[in-house]
Write a protein that holds these residues in place. Structure first.
Motif, PDB file in Angstrom:
ATOM      1  N   PRO A  89      41.039  48.063  43.036  1.00  0.00           N
ATOM      2  CA  PRO A  89      41.048  46.692  42.945  1.00  0.00           C
ATOM      3  C   PRO A  89      39.809  45.986  42.354  1.00  0.00           C
ATOM      4  N   LYS A 148      44.420  42.376  40.113  1.00  0.00           N
ATOM      5  CA  LYS A 148      45.139  41.292  40.509  1.00  0.00           C
ATOM      6  C   LYS A 148      45.361  39.926  39.512  1.00  0.00           C
ATOM      7  N   GLU A 149      45.185  40.351  38.311  1.00  0.00           N
ATOM      8  CA  GLU A 149      45.193  39.309  37.205  1.00  0.00           C
ATOM      9  C   GLU A 149      46.056  39.656  36.471  1.00  0.00           C
ATOM     10  N   ARG A 155      50.291  46.215  35.346  1.00  0.00           N
ATOM     11  CA  ARG A 155      49.535  47.335  36.104  1.00  0.00           C
ATOM     12  C   ARG A 155      50.202  48.761  35.738  1.00  0.00           C
TER      13      ARG A 155
END
Length: 378
Positions: A89, A148-149, A155
């Protein structure tokens, strides 16, 4: 690239829980093999043993000509894509993709200090490979973003990129699409097929979704309770299932199964009788308990566009209990007496719930299974 072989591999948890039971399976060099089955069938355990994340209780596992049972995971030259992506992350997309390469190639800060010229070339090669893979996956504009974006599909592409960039001998994929929505699953499925065609790397893909298995695998291996049931090309598994379990697991809607008794050239199913072709091994048997199976798409309303001959040996009367209109086709849940039968019908029949009609079964597509062993009679 390299082929993969499981030779009589078993995995036992505790004293008596056999997650994988005597698995023997050969995956060819460059093949896309799908392991499919319900939850708890042993497919992920088999994958984890190949990756070195689980130790085989017995048997041998080979990558190419090398027995890898005692080889550490980092030395097996494989890349694994997990269901939950497992991205770092705090790193951006670029660094997530490059991380494994840096560990393998640069070998630490102090090595760089003593080999500055060579380290620079390695860094340039890593940069080229990361950007090449990002372009291949359509994420070149996302390299500066953190996980997270990103959306779920983005992902997953990053996770795939991290595996592809290493150019391993074998790709292992453990239900990589299960966290995506239905539309994105279809798109990503096509991307994976295209990637495999371009890269040609041996790929073992685990899923519980029989649609993924049928559409992606060059061959599919169906497992149940740790035991391999059948391994073959998707069309063969669909048209010639080895047993009732395989027949019921592969195909949507599922195959219809009705218990009956062989009586020479027909099977008595209670509410109706169905013929057995003269070339079928079951023809002529009498008194044997069997299970008759036929797929919903092999049933036709005899009133409209029936492409098969209609005879007393392949028809039955039934009432439409529930009708699902799906546009291109209708799924009808029929009742023949008390026997439930699912049929996929042409909307042109314009049949409605509550109607009764005569339906025909394509006898060339009927499967007969032994009533005790559930193995296909061929």
């Amino acid at each position: 690239m390299a082929g993969v072989s499981f030779k009589n591999v078993c995995k036992v948890f505790g004293k008596d829980v056999k997650a994988v039971d005597d698995l023997s399976l050969d995956i060819n060099d460059g093949e896309f093999m799908v392991l499919v089955g319900p939850s708890g069938c042993g497919k992920t355990t088999a994958l984890r043993m190949l990756a070195g994340l689980e130790e085989a209780t017995s048997g041998d596992i080979y990558i190419g000509e090398t027995r890898v049972n005692d080889v550490p995971p980092k030395d097996r030259d494989i890349a694994m894509v997990f269901q939950n992506y497992a991205l770092y992350p705090h790193m951006n997309v670029y660094d997530n993709i490059a991380f494994g390469l840096r560990l393998r190639e640069l070998k630490g800060f102090f090595w760089q200090l003593s080999h500055m010229g060579e380290a620079k070339k390695i860094r340039e090669d890593i940069d080229r490979r990361v950007r090449e893979v990002a372009g291949m996956l359509g994420i070149e504009k996302l390299l500066d973003r953190k996980p997270k974006e990103l959306s779920g599909g983005q992902r997953q592409r990053v996770a795939l990129g991290r595996a592809i960039v290493r150019k391993p001998k074998v790709f292992l994929m453990d239900e990589p699409l299960s966290n995506l929505d239905a539309k994105l699953r279809i798109q990503t499925r096509a991307e994976l097929i295209r990637l495999h065609r371009n890269l040609g790397v041996t790929t073992i893909y685990v899923t519980h979704d029989q649609v993924e298995a049928m559409t992606m695998g060059q061959r599919i291996a169906i497992m149940r309770d740790g035991v391999l049931q059948q391994c073959d090309e998707p069309e063969t598994v669909y048209n010639q299932p080895a047993n009732k379990f395989v027949a019921g697991f592969i195909g949507a809607p599922p195959m219809n199964f009705i218990e009956g008794t062989l009586n020479g050239g027909e099977v008595d199913l209670g509410a109706f009788k169905i013929g057995v072709g003269t070339n079928h091994p079951a023809h002529g048997m009498t008194g044997k308990k069997v299970i008759v199976g036929f797929r919903p798409e092999d049933i036709y309303d005899t009133r409209v566009n029936c492409p098969i001959p209609v005879t007393p040996g392949n028809t039955f009367e039934a009432k439409v209990d529930v009708l699902e209109k799906l546009g291109a086709e209708d799924t009808a849940y029929l009742l023949c007496g008390t026997i439930p039968i699912t049929a996929t019908l042409d909307p042109a029949t314009r049949i409605e719930a509550g109607n009764s009609a005569t339906f025909a079964v394509d006898l060339d597509k009927v499967h007969i299974f032994d009533g005790e062993t559930e193995v296909a009679i061929r």
